[in-house]
Design an enzyme around this catalytic site. Structure first.
Site, PDB file in Angstrom:
ATOM      1  N   SER A  19       0.840  -1.461   0.071  1.00 20.35           N
ATOM      2  CA  SER A  19       0.091   0.111  -0.397  1.00 20.35           C
ATOM      3  C   SER A  19       0.699   1.589   0.220  1.00 20.35           C
ATOM      4  O   SER A  19       1.644   1.577   0.647  1.00 20.35           O
ATOM      5  CB  SER A  19      -0.906  -0.196   1.071  1.00 20.35           C
ATOM      6  OG  SER A  19      -1.253   1.507   1.208  1.00 20.35           O
ATOM      7  N   LEU A  20       0.347   2.173  -0.772  1.00 18.67           N
ATOM      8  CA  LEU A  20       0.974   3.569  -0.168  1.00 18.67           C
ATOM      9  C   LEU A  20       0.595   4.433   0.371  1.00 18.67           C
ATOM     10  O   LEU A  20       0.840   5.375   0.404  1.00 18.67           O
ATOM     11  CB  LEU A  20       0.823   4.552  -2.303  1.00 18.67           C
ATOM     12  CG  LEU A  20       1.015   4.112  -3.660  1.00 18.67           C
ATOM     13  CD1 LEU A  20       0.682   5.288  -4.298  1.00 18.67           C
ATOM     14  CD2 LEU A  20       2.598   3.349  -3.386  1.00 18.67           C
ATOM     15  N   LYS A  70     -12.881  -4.721   3.068  1.00 12.17           N
ATOM     16  CA  LYS A  70     -13.781  -3.344   3.243  1.00 12.17           C
ATOM     17  C   LYS A  70     -15.616  -3.899   3.758  1.00 12.17           C
ATOM     18  O   LYS A  70     -16.016  -2.778   3.933  1.00 12.17           O
ATOM     19  CB  LYS A  70     -14.189  -3.129   1.757  1.00 12.17           C
ATOM     20  CG  LYS A  70     -12.747  -2.085   1.563  1.00 12.17           C
ATOM     21  CD  LYS A  70     -12.894  -1.375   0.587  1.00 12.17           C
ATOM     22  CE  LYS A  70     -11.679  -0.658  -0.169  1.00 12.17           C
ATOM     23  NZ  LYS A  70     -11.470   0.266  -1.015  1.00 12.17           N
ATOM     24  N   ASP A 106     -13.802   6.679  -0.960  1.00 13.94           N
ATOM     25  CA  ASP A 106     -12.956   6.433  -2.761  1.00 13.94           C
ATOM     26  C   ASP A 106     -14.080   7.180  -3.573  1.00 13.94           C
ATOM     27  O   ASP A 106     -13.446   7.963  -4.222  1.00 13.94           O
ATOM     28  CB  ASP A 106     -13.169   4.662  -2.819  1.00 13.94           C
ATOM     29  CG  ASP A 106     -12.171   4.154  -2.024  1.00 13.94           C
ATOM     30  OD1 ASP A 106     -11.287   4.617  -2.204  1.00 13.94           O
ATOM     31  OD2 ASP A 106     -12.835   3.457  -2.127  1.00 13.94           O
ATOM     32  N   GLY A 132     -16.730  -3.644 -10.751  1.00 12.12           N
ATOM     33  CA  GLY A 132     -16.221  -4.257  -8.835  1.00 12.12           C
ATOM     34  C   GLY A 132     -16.561  -2.929  -8.245  1.00 12.12           C
ATOM     35  O   GLY A 132     -17.071  -2.163  -8.217  1.00 12.12           O
ATOM     36  N   GLY A 133     -15.804  -3.186  -6.821  1.00 12.63           N
ATOM     37  CA  GLY A 133     -16.128  -2.048  -6.155  1.00 12.63           C
ATOM     38  C   GLY A 133     -14.595  -0.664  -6.647  1.00 12.63           C
ATOM     39  O   GLY A 133     -15.783  -0.114  -6.389  1.00 12.63           O
ATOM     40  N   ARG A 158     -22.714  -9.037 -12.840  1.00 12.88           N
ATOM     41  CA  ARG A 158     -22.126  -8.059 -12.523  1.00 12.88           C
ATOM     42  C   ARG A 158     -22.593  -6.702 -12.063  1.00 12.88           C
ATOM     43  O   ARG A 158     -22.930  -5.923 -10.977  1.00 12.88           O
ATOM     44  CB  ARG A 158     -20.243  -8.121 -11.931  1.00 12.88           C
ATOM     45  CG  ARG A 158     -20.620  -7.810 -10.892  1.00 12.88           C
ATOM     46  CD  ARG A 158     -18.663  -8.520 -10.290  1.00 12.88           C
ATOM     47  NE  ARG A 158     -18.339  -7.949  -9.743  1.00 12.88           N
ATOM     48  CZ  ARG A 158     -16.913  -7.754  -9.513  1.00 12.88           C
ATOM     49  NH1 ARG A 158     -15.856  -9.184 -10.311  1.00 12.88           N
ATOM     50  NH2 ARG A 158     -16.207  -7.527  -8.228  1.00 12.88           N
ATOM     51  N   LEU A 223      -8.965   4.181 -13.607  1.00 10.49           N
ATOM     52  CA  LEU A 223      -8.607   4.162 -12.010  1.00 10.49           C
ATOM     53  C   LEU A 223      -6.913   3.151 -11.634  1.00 10.49           C
ATOM     54  O   LEU A 223      -6.207   3.426 -10.351  1.00 10.49           O
ATOM     55  CB  LEU A 223      -9.520   3.023 -11.660  1.00 10.49           C
ATOM     56  CG  LEU A 223     -10.599   3.881 -10.751  1.00 10.49           C
ATOM     57  CD1 LEU A 223     -11.136   4.746 -11.603  1.00 10.49           C
ATOM     58  CD2 LEU A 223     -11.640   2.881  -9.726  1.00 10.49           C
ATOM     59  N   TYR A 225      -3.435   2.980 -11.339  1.00 13.91           N
ATOM     60  CA  TYR A 225      -2.215   3.893 -10.974  1.00 13.91           C
ATOM     61  C   TYR A 225      -0.867   3.367 -11.414  1.00 13.91           C
ATOM     62  O   TYR A 225       0.095   4.135 -11.473  1.00 13.91           O
ATOM     63  CB  TYR A 225      -2.531   4.410 -10.124  1.00 13.91           C
ATOM     64  CG  TYR A 225      -2.513   3.616  -8.230  1.00 13.91           C
ATOM     65  CD1 TYR A 225      -1.300   3.185  -7.733  1.00 13.91           C
ATOM     66  CD2 TYR A 225      -3.837   3.099  -7.952  1.00 13.91           C
ATOM     67  CE1 TYR A 225      -1.783   2.550  -6.996  1.00 13.91           C
ATOM     68  CE2 TYR A 225      -4.067   2.298  -7.232  1.00 13.91           C
ATOM     69  CZ  TYR A 225      -2.880   2.147  -6.677  1.00 13.91           C
ATOM     70  OH  TYR A 225      -2.958   0.636  -5.530  1.00 13.91           O
TER      71      TYR A 225
HETATM   72  P1  NAP Z   1     -12.517  -5.633  -8.442  1.00 11.56           P
HETATM   73  O1  NAP Z   1     -13.888  -5.367  -6.957  1.00 11.56           O
HETATM   74  O2  NAP Z   1     -11.738  -7.115  -8.337  1.00 11.56           O
HETATM   75  O3  NAP Z   1     -13.697  -5.393  -9.643  1.00 11.56           O
HETATM   76  C1  NAP Z   1     -12.487  -6.057 -10.896  1.00 11.56           C
HETATM   77  C2  NAP Z   1     -13.731  -5.658 -12.579  1.00 11.56           C
HETATM   78  O4  NAP Z   1     -12.113  -5.959 -13.377  1.00 11.56           O
HETATM   79  C3  NAP Z   1     -14.612  -6.431 -12.627  1.00 11.56           C
HETATM   80  O5  NAP Z   1     -15.662  -5.748 -13.064  1.00 11.56           O
HETATM   81  C4  NAP Z   1     -13.630  -7.353 -13.542  1.00 11.56           C
HETATM   82  O6  NAP Z   1     -15.022  -7.908 -14.113  1.00 11.56           O
HETATM   83  C5  NAP Z   1     -13.459  -7.063 -14.007  1.00 11.56           C
HETATM   84  N1  NAP Z   1     -12.014  -7.751 -15.130  1.00 11.56           N
HETATM   85  C6  NAP Z   1     -10.929  -8.276 -13.725  1.00 11.56           C
HETATM   86  N2  NAP Z   1     -10.177  -8.688 -15.115  1.00 11.56           N
HETATM   87  C7  NAP Z   1     -10.404  -8.539 -16.784  1.00 11.56           C
HETATM   88  C8  NAP Z   1      -9.810  -8.603 -17.431  1.00 11.56           C
HETATM   89  N3  NAP Z   1      -8.755  -9.428 -17.880  1.00 11.56           N
HETATM   90  N4  NAP Z   1     -10.676  -8.350 -18.593  1.00 11.56           N
HETATM   91  C9  NAP Z   1     -12.101  -7.561 -18.594  1.00 11.56           C
HETATM   92  N5  NAP Z   1     -12.361  -7.488 -17.180  1.00 11.56           N
HETATM   93  C10 NAP Z   1     -11.477  -7.547 -16.350  1.00 11.56           C
HETATM   94  O7  NAP Z   1     -11.594  -4.932  -8.740  1.00 11.56           O
HETATM   95  P2  NAP Z   1     -11.379  -3.441  -7.596  1.00 11.56           P
HETATM   96  O8  NAP Z   1     -11.266  -3.288  -6.712  1.00 11.56           O
HETATM   97  O9  NAP Z   1     -12.801  -2.685  -8.345  1.00 11.56           O
HETATM   98  O10 NAP Z   1      -9.839  -2.058  -8.969  1.00 11.56           O
HETATM   99  C11 NAP Z   1     -10.250  -2.434 -10.367  1.00 11.56           C
HETATM  100  C12 NAP Z   1      -9.007  -1.509 -10.596  1.00 11.56           C
HETATM  101  O11 NAP Z   1      -9.437  -0.202  -9.971  1.00 11.56           O
HETATM  102  C13 NAP Z   1      -7.907  -2.327  -9.915  1.00 11.56           C
HETATM  103  O12 NAP Z   1      -6.587  -1.988 -10.907  1.00 11.56           O
HETATM  104  C14 NAP Z   1      -7.474  -0.851  -8.176  1.00 11.56           C
HETATM  105  O13 NAP Z   1      -6.318  -0.897  -7.888  1.00 11.56           O
HETATM  106  C15 NAP Z   1      -8.350  -0.015  -9.410  1.00 11.56           C
HETATM  107  N6  NAP Z   1      -8.589   1.048  -7.795  1.00 11.56           N
HETATM  108  C16 NAP Z   1      -7.419   2.182  -7.843  1.00 11.56           C
HETATM  109  C17 NAP Z   1      -8.663   2.457  -6.953  1.00 11.56           C
HETATM  110  C18 NAP Z   1      -7.537   4.304  -6.810  1.00 11.56           C
HETATM  111  O14 NAP Z   1      -8.285   5.027  -5.439  1.00 11.56           O
HETATM  112  N7  NAP Z   1      -6.918   4.834  -7.453  1.00 11.56           N
HETATM  113  C19 NAP Z   1      -9.514   2.449  -6.175  1.00 11.56           C
HETATM  114  C20 NAP Z   1      -9.685   1.527  -6.299  1.00 11.56           C
HETATM  115  C21 NAP Z   1      -9.941   0.780  -7.283  1.00 11.56           C
HETATM  116  P3  NAP Z   1     -15.684  -9.268 -13.442  1.00 11.56           P
HETATM  117  O15 NAP Z   1     -17.302  -8.925 -13.370  1.00 11.56           O
HETATM  118  O16 NAP Z   1     -15.776 -10.126 -15.393  1.00 11.56           O
HETATM  119  O17 NAP Z   1     -15.277 -10.485 -13.062  1.00 11.56           O
END
Ligand code: NAP
Length: 282
Positions: A19-20, A70, A106, A132-133, A158, A223, A225
């Protein structure tokens, strides 16, 4: 110097080593000359209740909550903000007089970053990739601002669940579900990647195909980074569109939590620089 007056904050997650947030918050305290410290707290599944109650017992002022806890922390909170109830996820806990408040910064971090990046949400339309989240926070933020949002996700069920859940809390939300990626983006002003596609070490991947042009009027928010310049952001830059990186969301959600815990204005530049330093060091 850590002493008997040092105020404590931490990050509850499993794992937490990558984590950062510790670097970001400790840099903020150093910048402001505040006697606070933020520590990683790796909490295995099964220990979540003990860890959360321990925050009160140990005199912590608050904590962040990361994956996979979470949702698991929610039953142990004394209060949940409206956004936590809508999103079903706590990312920040504030301890006030022994009571635990579950908050979510968030979605607000996303909105602040979007505006700071030059995007005015009024009268615009958005396409969100993922369900996702992260996508939940983004769709909640955008629909709360009155934007119509289309969602495309690899697993359509989903996305349908996300829309159904959010509409219970934001009844006026306009959400449409796409079965396929649209063949052009003329009808959209904002594209948000909320999938991990493009994340290190798969940095050559992008959720957007190379042969479908991104229009120059578009704002593209990724999203992801790590790396800072993802392939999607590079595609946006090349097309003359406006790129905004996920680090801004991370920094702003951290800044909002900092303000809730300390009551002080967050030193954004120091927080951003600390994150960049960790990312550069790999
Ligand atoms: P998550 O809850 O695991 O959800 C991932 C989503 O991406 C799901 O909808 C999944 O689809 C889809 N996905 C995963 N692999 C895929 C692939 N190969 N091809 C197409 N779709 C794919 O993850 P999350 O927490 O939402 O995080 C997603 C990204 O956002 C991560 O990189 C995370 O680090 C980033 N993030 C950044 C911040 C920020 O503050 N910058 C905050 C939150 C998240 P399915 O439903 O089909 O599995």
């Amino acid at each position: 110097m850590i002493d008997g007056r040092t105020r404590l904050l931490g990050l509850i997650g499993w794992p937490v080593a990558h984590s950062l947030s510790p670097a970001m918050h400790n840099a903020a305290f150093a910048e402001q000359g505040m006697n606070w410290v933020y520590v990683p707290l790796p909490v295995p599944p099964g220990q979540v209740e003990a860890a959360v109650r321990g925050l009160v017992a140990l005199g912590f002022r608050g904590a962040n909550v990361s994956v996979p806890h979470k949702q698991a922390v929610m039953p142990f909170m004394d209060e949940l903000s409206d956004s936590v109830q809508a999103l079903g996820a706590v990312n920040a806990i504030v301890v006030r007089e022994g009571r635990l408040s579950g908050e979510n910064t968030d979605w607000r971090g996303f909105l602040v970053a979007l505006r700071a990046g030059g995007f005015d949400p009024g009268g615009r339309r958005a396409l969100v990739l993922g369900a996702g989240g992260g996508a939940r926070a983004v769709v909640y933020a955008l629909t709360s601002e009155g934007l119509p949002v289309s969602i495309y996700n690899r697993t359509p069920a989903r996305a349908a669940r996300l829309a159904h859940d959010l509409q219970k809390h934001v009844p006026e939300a306009e959400i449409s579900l796409l079965e396929t990626l649209p063949s052009d983006l003329k009808g959209f002003d904002l594209l948000v990647n909320a999938t991990p596609l493009g994340m290190w070490p798969e940095s050559d991947a992008s959720p957007w195909p190379d042969d479908v042009p991104l229009p120059p009027h578009l704002t593209v928010f990724d999203l992801v980074y790590r790396p800072r310049w993802t392939k999607l952001l590079r595609q946006a830059r090349q097309a003359g569109a406006r790129p905004i990186g996920g680090l801004e969301m991370l920094v702003h959600q951290g800044a909002l939590a900092f303000e809730m815990w300390t009551g002080s204005a967050p030193p954004l530049e120091a927080m951003r620089a600390a994150c960049e330093k960790v990312l550069m060091e790999g």
